[in-house]
Design a protein around this motif. Sequence first.
Motif, PDB file in Angstrom:
ATOM      1  N   UNK A  47       0.855  -1.183   0.000  1.00  0.00           N
ATOM      2  CA  UNK A  47       0.000   0.000   0.000  1.00  0.00           C
ATOM      3  C   UNK A  47       0.897   1.241   0.000  1.00  0.00           C
ATOM      4  N   UNK A  48       0.715   2.124  -0.970  1.00  0.00           N
ATOM      5  CA  UNK A  48       1.610   3.288  -1.075  1.00  0.00           C
ATOM      6  C   UNK A  48       1.543   4.181   0.160  1.00  0.00           C
ATOM      7  N   UNK A  49       0.454   4.054   0.928  1.00  0.00           N
ATOM      8  CA  UNK A  49       0.322   4.887   2.140  1.00  0.00           C
ATOM      9  C   UNK A  49       1.262   4.412   3.248  1.00  0.00           C
ATOM     10  N   UNK A  50       1.676   3.156   3.156  1.00  0.00           N
ATOM     11  CA  UNK A  50       2.554   2.586   4.179  1.00  0.00           C
ATOM     12  C   UNK A  50       4.008   2.882   3.786  1.00  0.00           C
ATOM     13  N   UNK A  51       4.458   4.050   4.205  1.00  0.00           N
ATOM     14  CA  UNK A  51       5.749   4.554   3.726  1.00  0.00           C
ATOM     15  C   UNK A  51       6.915   3.637   4.082  1.00  0.00           C
ATOM     16  N   UNK A  52       6.859   3.045   5.277  1.00  0.00           N
ATOM     17  CA  UNK A  52       7.953   2.168   5.685  1.00  0.00           C
ATOM     18  C   UNK A  52       8.033   0.951   4.766  1.00  0.00           C
ATOM     19  N   UNK A  53       6.860   0.406   4.449  1.00  0.00           N
ATOM     20  CA  UNK A  53       6.816  -0.772   3.573  1.00  0.00           C
ATOM     21  C   UNK A  53       7.316  -0.407   2.170  1.00  0.00           C
ATOM     22  N   UNK A  54       7.022   0.812   1.724  1.00  0.00           N
ATOM     23  CA  UNK A  54       7.473   1.260   0.399  1.00  0.00           C
ATOM     24  C   UNK A  54       9.000   1.296   0.354  1.00  0.00           C
TER      25      UNK A  54
END
Length: 430
Positions: A47-54
């Motif tokens: 999910x692009x909103x999950x900055x850490x995951x990005x």
Amino acid sequence: MNVLIVGSGGRESAFAWSIAQSPLLSNLFVAPGNPGLAGLASCVDLDWRDREAVVHFCVREDIHIVVVGPEEPLVYGLGDFFAEHPNLQHIHFIGPKAEAAQLEGSKDFAKAFMMRHDIPTAGYRSFGADELEAAKMYVLSYDGPYVLKADGLAAGKGVVILDDVVDALKELDAMLGEGKFGDASKRVVVEEHLTGPEFSVFVVTDGERYVLLPQATDYKRVGEGQTGPNTGGMGAISPVPFVTPEVLGRVHAEIIQPTLDGLQEEEIPYCGFIFFGLMLTADGPKVIEYNVRMGDPETEAVLPRIDEDLLSLLIDAARGQVNTRPAAVKRESAVTVVLTAPGYPGAYPKGLEVSGADVPSEGSLLFHSGTALRDGSLVTNGGRVLAVTGLGSTPEEAKQRAYARVDQISFEGKQVRRDIGTIYGWPLKS
Ligand code: AMP
Ligand code: GLY
């Protein structure tokens, strides 16, 4: 090169189809993607909103270039995040930062920008929530139709056109007074009503120069003969017969170049797509809206006509190495027809079993939009389910091929417009 496409719809499916053909490509990822991408790209649950995951994903997969499909991530600053994060700064990011994305994210910003740079558009006034009475007085001061636009992003629903002044006053109450579209309608743009056929012009730009992509026109209303409510788009065609070289010349000189010059004058960098939503009025082309991305379903009609490497073009844009020129285009015509769930654009069911989608048919491409896999079967998972593009040496052949493919696909309550390809509103009535 490893490429990440952000989005899940028909537009992103078309990007993936096009980029997958590039000799520059190593690995292609689409986040979150859809089942139609199997064999072309890896779909990632990101999910692009999950900055850490990005950050984690882009570092792990050694992503070189990110292509953003929809406007939301751009308006909410995903581009700024990539530009600022030490582990992501080296990645080419296709899409403007939040400031430039206001061209789409704020109608008021876009209108004021056009005024500053003398770009032809409908006359307007803009009113904040504390100016409801002034807005009403303004509406009372002229004859309709009245075009009322929520300033912010409203999922394509923020534009209301009304003939009757009483309805317009009520709508102002709802938008400005009662926050009908939430924060998006805390400000409302009241615009002059224009008439003429609409068309879309797309460019890839590095903020200074641009490559002109094929033009398209989309079919926004749900019903045949341009009736019923607005949708995200029920179909598209490319090329557009009334967009002559003369019209395009004016679009370049009066709209595209002044937009890029204006961005530079205001020191607003831009890398990515600009989608000019235009109307061909009796006074020439005028801007209805800017979008900071490609259109859906226009992309599904436009990309199959481009006769060059899209990935290479996007890398040039990211490196600031674009020359102003038209893209190489195939002589073929494209007609894209969207298959939607019953009830769309209102409430619609999900999970309807889809059959016939994997049967190929001559001169056609299938792009998934709102689909999912359930126990190994393909099911509907959105309002717009699939987009079929027919390609042919004439618009008629393209249309026939599109509908031949459409007719092979079935799900309960399947909705399609049968008139994609018909030109409405042209020639202009004098
Ligand atoms: P937009 O969301 O800005 O694309 O607006 C949705 C649709 O409303 C457009 O595609 C046009 O059909 C119509 N529209 C928007 N602005 C105007 C205008 N000033 N005059 C006439 N129609 C408009
Ligand atoms: N089809 C119109 C849009 O993508 O905004």
